[in-house]
Design an enzyme around this catalytic site. Sequence first.
Site, mmCIF file in Angstrom:
data_model
loop_
_atom_site.group_PDB
_atom_site.id
_atom_site.type_symbol
_atom_site.label_atom_id
_atom_site.label_comp_id
_atom_site.label_asym_id
_atom_site.label_seq_id
_atom_site.Cartn_x
_atom_site.Cartn_y
_atom_site.Cartn_z
ATOM 1 N N ARG A 39 0.811 -1.219 0.000
ATOM 2 C CA ARG A 39 0.000 0.000 0.000
ATOM 3 C C ARG A 39 0.844 1.269 0.000
ATOM 4 N NH1 ARG A 39 -4.937 -1.464 4.154
ATOM 5 N NH2 ARG A 39 -6.246 -2.390 2.563
ATOM 6 N N LYS A 204 -17.634 -14.957 3.721
ATOM 7 C CA LYS A 204 -18.622 -13.943 4.085
ATOM 8 C C LYS A 204 -19.656 -13.674 2.990
ATOM 9 C CE LYS A 204 -14.974 -11.483 5.122
ATOM 10 N NZ LYS A 204 -14.179 -10.286 5.250
ATOM 11 N N GLY A 358 -8.640 -9.151 0.896
ATOM 12 C CA GLY A 358 -7.391 -9.279 1.646
ATOM 13 C C GLY A 358 -6.858 -10.696 1.653
ATOM 14 N N GLY A 382 -13.751 -3.961 1.458
ATOM 15 C CA GLY A 382 -15.159 -3.608 1.595
ATOM 16 C C GLY A 382 -15.609 -2.592 0.552
HETATM 17 P P1 ADP Z 1 -11.377 -12.120 1.207
HETATM 18 O O1 ADP Z 1 -10.652 -11.552 2.396
HETATM 19 O O2 ADP Z 1 -10.443 -12.383 0.067
HETATM 20 O O3 ADP Z 1 -12.576 -11.304 0.813
HETATM 21 P P2 ADP Z 1 -12.921 -13.923 2.822
HETATM 22 O O4 ADP Z 1 -12.522 -13.139 4.017
HETATM 23 O O5 ADP Z 1 -14.328 -13.891 2.388
HETATM 24 O O6 ADP Z 1 -11.955 -13.577 1.605
HETATM 25 O O7 ADP Z 1 -12.591 -15.471 3.079
HETATM 26 C C1 ADP Z 1 -11.316 -15.936 3.410
HETATM 27 C C2 ADP Z 1 -11.386 -17.056 4.409
HETATM 28 O O8 ADP Z 1 -12.251 -18.080 3.976
HETATM 29 C C3 ADP Z 1 -10.058 -17.717 4.635
HETATM 30 O O9 ADP Z 1 -9.628 -17.440 5.936
HETATM 31 C C4 ADP Z 1 -10.339 -19.200 4.441
HETATM 32 O O10 ADP Z 1 -9.731 -20.003 5.416
HETATM 33 C C5 ADP Z 1 -11.827 -19.283 4.566
HETATM 34 N N1 ADP Z 1 -12.410 -20.438 3.877
HETATM 35 C C6 ADP Z 1 -12.453 -20.667 2.556
HETATM 36 N N2 ADP Z 1 -13.033 -21.841 2.290
HETATM 37 C C7 ADP Z 1 -13.380 -22.376 3.475
HETATM 38 C C8 ADP Z 1 -14.044 -23.589 3.875
HETATM 39 N N3 ADP Z 1 -14.429 -24.478 2.965
HETATM 40 N N4 ADP Z 1 -14.250 -23.791 5.187
HETATM 41 C C9 ADP Z 1 -13.861 -22.874 6.093
HETATM 42 N N5 ADP Z 1 -13.242 -21.718 5.786
HETATM 43 C C10 ADP Z 1 -12.997 -21.478 4.496
HETATM 44 MG MG MG Z 2 -11.076 -11.636 4.528
#
Ligand code: ADP
Ligand code: MG
Length: 402
Positions: A39, A204, A358, A382
């Site tokens: 960043r 999420k 992230g 976000g």
């Molecule tokens: P980003 O930060 O890229 O938007 P998210 O925060 O939505 O992504 O999701 C990331 C998290 O999702 C990771 O910590 C990962 O461990 C978790 N994750 C992905 N698939 C699974 C699963 N099948 N079961 C539990 N956790 C999962």
């Molecule tokens: Mg995340």
Amino acid sequence: MALRTLTDLDDKKFNGKRVFVRVDFNVSVSNGTVGEDYRIRMTIPTIEYLTKRGAKVILASHLGRPDGRDDDYTLAPVAKRLSEIVGSRPGIKVRFAHDCVGQPVEDEIGRMNNGDILLLENLRFYKEEEANDLKFCKKLASLADIYVNDAFSTSHRKHASTYGMAKLVDARLAGFNMRKEVEYLSMMKDNPIKPFKVVVGGVKIKDKIGALEHLLLKADKVIIGGAAAYTFLKAKGFKTGKSLIDNEHLPWVSKALASYGDKIMLPTDHVAAISPADTSITMVKGDIPDGMAGFDIGSETIERYSTEVSGTNGAGMIFWNGPMGMFEVRAFANGTVNIAKSMALAYWRGAKTLIGGGDTLEAMKKSGVAENEVSHVSTGGGATLRYLAGDEMPGVSVLNGQ
Ligand code: ADP
Ligand code: MG
């Protein structure tokens, strides 16, 4: 309306001017040392553009969520890293101000030479920042002849430094990162290059629904993995065992499947285990057995998804947000690593690729895919999802005079 950016102002108008640049230096700091400095590095083009034109560059950012002034959240380590990055350029000095408003800061700014850089202390040492307090906005605005926002990631917020103060400065412009982010995201939102494919994973669903609604409309294929997939599979009547399910959003997921079922791709096999610590993992097809959870997409799904992302039939544009599995655990990283590599391959084959989130960025790096193997890494988090959902972005619209 096109975004007003740095290059829209006559070059000579920067000389000797105090240019206040809102940046996102919300980086991880431990023991007084900056960790990942992406960043910081990404703001260099904006900073350099301004210093070369003789501006006095005043940088401001938040860091973490301090409750008032708290030295654990000082930006001093960031100032140090920034000066290491720009310091090798002759004549450029980076200074750090121990506050972000008030007389000592004004004095410090008064001592700046053209081309100097001053980083202000954490804006969130004042609760007035998040409250968009008018007095605080005025204090910030009094430091600026020209306002620049280069922090897209904060532009969904109506804070003093992202919104309130901007309204009080006549000349307000987007920095180069802000411009690139808005250009890519608006292209993806309104006019994606076809075929347009979206890969969504992670956990999420709630945060992603708004963006998904819009993307389902625009995309040719929406490829779903990660924990998010299990809510979709449950809605389709599969057994999902102990997998993470977002029951609250099951109705929304069912509706999405009914309207866009032909576009949505779901995993057909999985890497399942009793818990993330379970070393005796099982490959399963279809249903997940009772007492087990799906932690990654299986090999057949990897094959299908990789072909969809990087196959020679090619994609015009691909957006990826959310890991395909619990990639932090080696045994569940395969799906994510393969998608990351497929994204890189698609890029080399000419697709425009965007990565957001992230954890997704972290996963991309862990997979050995370099930053220059994607067209654009959105650091918005976000803000990116909100923008894609079509929400209003006060920090962007204020630059266009609203
Ligand atoms: P980003 O930060 O890229 O938007 P998210 O925060 O939505 O992504 O999701 C990331 C998290 O999702 C990771 O910590 C990962 O461990 C978790 N994750 C992905 N698939 C699974 C699963 N099948 N079961 C539990 N956790 C999962
Ligand atoms: Mg995340």
